[in-house]
Design a protein around this motif. Structure first.
Motif, mmCIF file in Angstrom:
data_model
loop_
_atom_site.group_PDB
_atom_site.id
_atom_site.type_symbol
_atom_site.label_atom_id
_atom_site.label_comp_id
_atom_site.label_asym_id
_atom_site.label_seq_id
_atom_site.Cartn_x
_atom_site.Cartn_y
_atom_site.Cartn_z
ATOM 1 N N GLY A 156 0.804 -1.219 0.000
ATOM 2 C CA GLY A 156 0.000 0.000 0.000
ATOM 3 C C GLY A 156 0.832 1.261 0.000
ATOM 4 O O GLY A 156 1.772 1.417 -0.783
ATOM 5 N N ARG A 157 0.482 2.170 0.914
ATOM 6 C CA ARG A 157 1.178 3.461 0.975
ATOM 7 C C ARG A 157 2.654 3.299 1.306
ATOM 8 O O ARG A 157 3.492 4.048 0.816
ATOM 9 N N GLU A 183 4.300 2.514 -1.904
ATOM 10 C CA GLU A 183 4.421 3.710 -2.736
ATOM 11 C C GLU A 183 5.549 4.609 -2.238
ATOM 12 O O GLU A 183 6.295 5.185 -3.022
ATOM 13 N N PHE A 184 5.681 4.715 -0.917
ATOM 14 C CA PHE A 184 6.767 5.498 -0.319
ATOM 15 C C PHE A 184 8.118 4.919 -0.733
ATOM 16 O O PHE A 184 9.027 5.647 -1.130
ATOM 17 N N THR A 202 6.878 7.335 6.744
ATOM 18 C CA THR A 202 5.876 7.202 5.693
ATOM 19 C C THR A 202 4.613 8.000 5.976
ATOM 20 O O THR A 202 3.843 8.230 5.077
ATOM 21 N N SER A 203 4.393 8.432 7.191
ATOM 22 C CA SER A 203 3.157 9.138 7.494
ATOM 23 C C SER A 203 3.361 10.619 7.774
ATOM 24 O O SER A 203 2.404 11.335 7.949
#
Length: 151
Positions: free
Chosen positions: A57-58, A61-62, A120-121
């Motif tokens: 997921g994210r 992508e990161f 990542t966040s």
């Protein structure tokens, strides 16, 4: 409890693929070279372990956007084992770290590569223009003592 914390350098650029279907998801695979602590009884001479990681997921992508070979990162996640039968009919066992969090472990200037520092966040931190470039600290303006929660 299944919790893994690693710090190391990517041995290659992440291999990113996307799942099929309506809601495709990034799946990034990379390997981390994690230094071992010095051990006098190290008979094989190996000083690092090479750990396979997978980010979904994210996080995937990161990895695709910001990580590259040589980048030093810190990863938290969990160990996941599996197996499959290869084309020769032999059973192959796998062990991967499923990434839950990943963040840069050194500044952009330290290895000359990464485009920003953060996890990542959270977005990158950029110091205000009143920072003294020589000491790495932000200057606190005079008269702000009353606003600080501590003295």
């Amino acid at each position: 409890m299944n919790k893994v914390i690693l710090m190391g350098r990517l041995t290659r650029d992440p291999d990113v693929r996307y799942s099929q279907g309506e809601n495709s998801m990034a799946i990034a695979r990379y390997s981390l070279a994690v230094d071992r602590r010095f051990n006098r009884n190290n008979q094989d001479g190996q000083t690092a372990d090479f750990i396979n990681c997978v980010a979904f997921g994210r996080a995937g992508e990161f990895a695709e956007k910001y990580l590259k070979k040589g980048t030093k990162i810190a990863v938290t996640g969990r160990i996941q084992t599996g197996s499959y039968t290869n084309k020769d009919g032999q059973k192959v066992y796998t062990t991967d770290v499923v990434v839950e969090e990943q963040e840069f472990a050194e500044s952009k200037n330290a290895n000359g590569g990464s485009s920003f520092s953060g996890n990542t966040s959270a977005p990158a931190f950029e110091a205000p223009s009143n920072q003294n470039p020589g000491d790495g600290f932000i200057n606190i303006p005079d008269g702000i003592d009353e606003e600080l929660p501590f003295n």
